[in-house]
Scaffold this active site. Sequence first.
Site, PDB file in Angstrom:
ATOM      1  N   LYS A   1     -14.001  -2.260   5.711  1.00 28.87           N
ATOM      2  CA  LYS A   1     -13.123  -1.092   5.577  1.00 28.87           C
ATOM      3  C   LYS A   1     -12.343  -1.172   4.267  1.00 28.87           C
ATOM      4  O   LYS A   1     -11.388  -1.922   4.137  1.00 28.87           O
ATOM      5  CB  LYS A   1     -12.116  -0.965   6.732  1.00 28.87           C
ATOM      6  CG  LYS A   1     -11.469   0.427   6.686  1.00 28.87           C
ATOM      7  CD  LYS A   1     -10.125   0.535   7.368  1.00 28.87           C
ATOM      8  CE  LYS A   1      -8.940   0.313   6.469  1.00 28.87           C
ATOM      9  NZ  LYS A   1      -8.736   1.275   5.383  1.00 28.87           N
TER      10      LYS A   1
ATOM     11  N   GLU B   1      -5.121 -13.034   3.804  1.00 29.14           N
ATOM     12  CA  GLU B   1      -4.768 -13.197   2.379  1.00 29.14           C
ATOM     13  C   GLU B   1      -3.695 -12.164   2.092  1.00 29.14           C
ATOM     14  O   GLU B   1      -3.989 -10.979   1.949  1.00 29.14           O
ATOM     15  CB  GLU B   1      -5.984 -12.903   1.496  1.00 29.14           C
ATOM     16  CG  GLU B   1      -7.155 -13.819   1.694  1.00 29.14           C
ATOM     17  CD  GLU B   1      -6.931 -15.180   1.080  1.00 29.14           C
ATOM     18  OE1 GLU B   1      -5.949 -15.343   0.319  1.00 29.14           O
ATOM     19  OE2 GLU B   1      -7.719 -16.073   1.382  1.00 29.14           O
TER      20      GLU B   1
ATOM     21  N   CYS C   1      -2.155  -9.851  -6.314  1.00 22.94           N
ATOM     22  CA  CYS C   1      -1.395 -10.617  -5.326  1.00 22.94           C
ATOM     23  C   CYS C   1      -0.864 -11.916  -5.940  1.00 22.94           C
ATOM     24  O   CYS C   1       0.215 -12.373  -5.601  1.00 22.94           O
ATOM     25  CB  CYS C   1      -2.255 -10.911  -4.119  1.00 22.94           C
ATOM     26  SG  CYS C   1      -3.830 -11.612  -4.559  1.00 22.94           S
TER      27      CYS C   1
ATOM     28  N   GLU D   1       7.898  -8.640  -2.840  1.00 20.55           N
ATOM     29  CA  GLU D   1       6.732  -8.312  -3.653  1.00 20.55           C
ATOM     30  C   GLU D   1       6.794  -6.841  -4.048  1.00 20.55           C
ATOM     31  O   GLU D   1       6.899  -5.973  -3.195  1.00 20.55           O
ATOM     32  CB  GLU D   1       5.451  -8.572  -2.862  1.00 20.55           C
ATOM     33  CG  GLU D   1       4.238  -8.240  -3.689  1.00 20.55           C
ATOM     34  CD  GLU D   1       2.948  -8.542  -2.960  1.00 20.55           C
ATOM     35  OE1 GLU D   1       2.765  -8.005  -1.865  1.00 20.55           O
ATOM     36  OE2 GLU D   1       2.125  -9.297  -3.514  1.00 20.55           O
TER      37      GLU D   1
HETATM   38  P1  NAP Z   1      -1.917  -2.859   3.242  1.00 20.76           P
HETATM   39  O1  NAP Z   1      -1.198  -1.614   3.563  1.00 20.76           O
HETATM   40  O2  NAP Z   1      -1.590  -4.077   3.973  1.00 20.76           O
HETATM   41  O3  NAP Z   1      -3.452  -2.476   3.402  1.00 20.76           O
HETATM   42  C1  NAP Z   1      -4.521  -3.370   3.244  1.00 20.76           C
HETATM   43  C2  NAP Z   1      -5.694  -2.846   4.044  1.00 20.76           C
HETATM   44  O4  NAP Z   1      -5.364  -2.879   5.426  1.00 20.76           O
HETATM   45  C3  NAP Z   1      -6.060  -1.385   3.745  1.00 20.76           C
HETATM   46  O5  NAP Z   1      -7.440  -1.208   3.903  1.00 20.76           O
HETATM   47  C4  NAP Z   1      -5.272  -0.668   4.833  1.00 20.76           C
HETATM   48  O6  NAP Z   1      -5.699   0.644   5.062  1.00 20.76           O
HETATM   49  C5  NAP Z   1      -5.502  -1.598   5.995  1.00 20.76           C
HETATM   50  N1  NAP Z   1      -4.543  -1.456   7.084  1.00 20.76           N
HETATM   51  C6  NAP Z   1      -3.269  -0.974   7.046  1.00 20.76           C
HETATM   52  N2  NAP Z   1      -2.732  -0.993   8.291  1.00 20.76           N
HETATM   53  C7  NAP Z   1      -3.677  -1.477   9.127  1.00 20.76           C
HETATM   54  C8  NAP Z   1      -3.726  -1.732  10.526  1.00 20.76           C
HETATM   55  N3  NAP Z   1      -2.695  -1.460  11.338  1.00 20.76           N
HETATM   56  N4  NAP Z   1      -4.857  -2.246  11.041  1.00 20.76           N
HETATM   57  C9  NAP Z   1      -5.909  -2.524  10.258  1.00 20.76           C
HETATM   58  N5  NAP Z   1      -5.942  -2.287   8.930  1.00 20.76           N
HETATM   59  C10 NAP Z   1      -4.829  -1.776   8.364  1.00 20.76           C
HETATM   60  O7  NAP Z   1      -1.814  -3.254   1.738  1.00 20.76           O
HETATM   61  P2  NAP Z   1      -2.105  -2.343   0.488  1.00 20.76           P
HETATM   62  O8  NAP Z   1      -0.941  -1.452   0.309  1.00 20.76           O
HETATM   63  O9  NAP Z   1      -3.441  -1.718   0.629  1.00 20.76           O
HETATM   64  O10 NAP Z   1      -2.224  -3.476  -0.692  1.00 20.76           O
HETATM   65  C11 NAP Z   1      -1.147  -4.055  -1.321  1.00 20.76           C
HETATM   66  C12 NAP Z   1      -0.776  -5.362  -0.663  1.00 20.76           C
HETATM   67  O11 NAP Z   1      -1.903  -6.225  -0.516  1.00 20.76           O
HETATM   68  C13 NAP Z   1       0.204  -6.161  -1.460  1.00 20.76           C
HETATM   69  O12 NAP Z   1       1.236  -6.628  -0.647  1.00 20.76           O
HETATM   70  C14 NAP Z   1      -0.603  -7.338  -2.012  1.00 20.76           C
HETATM   71  O13 NAP Z   1       0.024  -8.507  -2.303  1.00 20.76           O
HETATM   72  C15 NAP Z   1      -1.587  -7.562  -0.968  1.00 20.76           C
HETATM   73  N6  NAP Z   1      -2.773  -8.211  -1.555  1.00 20.76           N
HETATM   74  C16 NAP Z   1      -3.012  -9.551  -1.281  1.00 20.76           C
HETATM   75  C17 NAP Z   1      -4.104 -10.180  -1.840  1.00 20.76           C
HETATM   76  C18 NAP Z   1      -4.424 -11.632  -1.563  1.00 20.76           C
HETATM   77  O14 NAP Z   1      -5.522 -12.077  -1.867  1.00 20.76           O
HETATM   78  N7  NAP Z   1      -3.534 -12.412  -1.008  1.00 20.76           N
HETATM   79  C19 NAP Z   1      -4.955  -9.474  -2.661  1.00 20.76           C
HETATM   80  C20 NAP Z   1      -4.681  -8.147  -2.924  1.00 20.76           C
HETATM   81  C21 NAP Z   1      -3.593  -7.527  -2.349  1.00 20.76           C
HETATM   82  P3  NAP Z   1      -4.987   1.807   4.183  1.00 20.76           P
HETATM   83  O15 NAP Z   1      -5.631   1.753   2.886  1.00 20.76           O
HETATM   84  O16 NAP Z   1      -5.245   3.079   4.898  1.00 20.76           O
HETATM   85  O17 NAP Z   1      -3.526   1.480   4.131  1.00 20.76           O
END
Ligand code: NAP
Length: 508
Positions: free
Chosen positions: A201, A276, A310, A407
């Site tokens: 996804k 992650e 990240c 963050e």
């Molecule tokens: P996010 O809101 O946590 O979303 C990540 C993914 O999860 C998206 O595909 C999102 O769908 C999905 N998601 C959201 N709520 C969910 C739920 N209840 N159940 C299942 N899936 C769900 O994060 P983001 O805004 O896309 O990305 C930014 C964040 O990711 C930052 O905090 C960053 O640090 C972190 N990140 C971490 C790493 C690492 O390797 N540690 C790498 C990259 C990013 P939607 O797109 O519809 O929200």
Amino acid sequence: MSQSDSNRNPAANQLQAGTAAIQVSIPEVRHLIGGHWVHGSGPTLPVHNPSQGTVVTEFASADRDNVDAAARSAREAFDSQTWQGLSPAQRARMLWKLADAVEDHTEELARLETLNTGKPLTVTRSFEVPQAAEILRFNAGWATKLNGETRQVSLPGQWHTYTQRQPLGVTALIIPWNNPLVMAAAKLGPALAAGCTAVLKPAELTPLSAVRLGELAQQIGFPAGVINILTGLGETTGEALVSHPGVDKVSFTGSTVVGKHLQRVTSEHLTRLALELGGKSPAVIYDDADLSAAAQGAALSIFSNSGQVCAAGSRLYVQENVAEEVIDQIVKIAENLPVGDGFEPQVRMGPVISQSQQDRVLRYVREAAGDTAEVLVGGTELDRPGYFVRPTVLRVSDRELPVVQEEIFGPVLTVQTFSAEANISEVLKSMHDTRYGLSAYVWTKSLERAHRIARGARAGNVRVNSHIGMDPAMPFGGFRESGYGKENGREGVESYTELKSVAISIAS
Ligand code: NAP
Ligand code: MG
């Protein structure tokens, strides 16, 4: 649920980048379920070009029925052995073919990724698409090397004992929007190499390159149901997927807040989980470092991908006797960094991903600015359409400000200083000043300091005298609230297996 055949029907988009016209072929965003491209039955979502603030296409989000169909098709493909029943060498060859297909479509994928994320085309073309292919190749190699071992046991009698790795089963791979294609490869590569089947996804904001990757996988003959792709909202599509009883493992990259939620959701079926999550990684510059390399590295660490990394070094600590010199250099880099549409050839930093991300990043800076935080450069948007944030540097004296603790996921660097007499434990204490523990960077010529910081850092990934160091061979993952589980390396692919022990009594 309506079904359609797998013929492509790409919309073409003609973009103007400076004086050049750029053609981008946009795939129709549908869902790959059991080998068929299927229209979603959920709400319609727009896909934006963040450099222009325009909508480039729309798609119908996957709903609960779509999710159920995808999870079942992955289950069927797993149980019927169409994938895990192939020899490891055959699986490796398929992954290698997918890597070749990615490489053969570098220009097309790079344009798509730049369109959907705003990243500079030089980055998507020379780094991200090739990196996605390399990650797939690296993992292809593991398919033939997932071995167990024999053990010496002290049981009465005689025994032949061994351990064995077997694929976990159906995996739900949930990825964010900051590196869509690289992240898709980083999840699919090890899952498929281990013999698992997958439901991927992508983030709702960035479905394009994942859909194109699915088309390429189909063209080269991945069996139906081995790779399924669902795009849609996290709260609906994602939630239905991670809570599906047919899913054996969830591998999630995204925010800490959603990661914590997934830990609760997956506890229902004890679904395996890898997280992650976010970071607020420190970079430390000592006075003995190569200061211009350190300033350059510290700047690139936070301004690359507009800070949407990240592992970005978002908190800088500079030894006070060299602080002014280092800060001056970083501010100059920020002032001179060409920001704009990723299709413009001179651009080195694109927009942030969305209007709400732009608002959020600027709000952090606005709310911090005051007695304890001075904006040295940036902190504003560009006066043009698109979601741009200027490279921003803040000198801060209050370590409790949200801009230091949370963050931001934008091009915002906070700078603090430490005294020339500070010992290693004082420096480590500053480094550990947030709830995260993803990466840590240290710049010094002293071998002793480098080793002591590397040993003491509560972070999954330590880099010395460099701001890079991501490689498919190096395990990557967080400590503390940056999550758990490792991607990359042997550890990454093994995390898609269960370890079994077998003891055969051969004489009593
Ligand atoms: P996010 O809101 O946590 O979303 C990540 C993914 O999860 C998206 O595909 C999102 O769908 C999905 N998601 C959201 N709520 C969910 C739920 N209840 N159940 C299942 N899936 C769900 O994060 P983001 O805004 O896309 O990305 C930014 C964040 O990711 C930052 O905090 C960053 O640090 C972190 N990140 C971490 C790493 C690492 O390797 N540690 C790498 C990259 C990013 P939607 O797109 O519809 O929200
Ligand atoms: Mg989200």
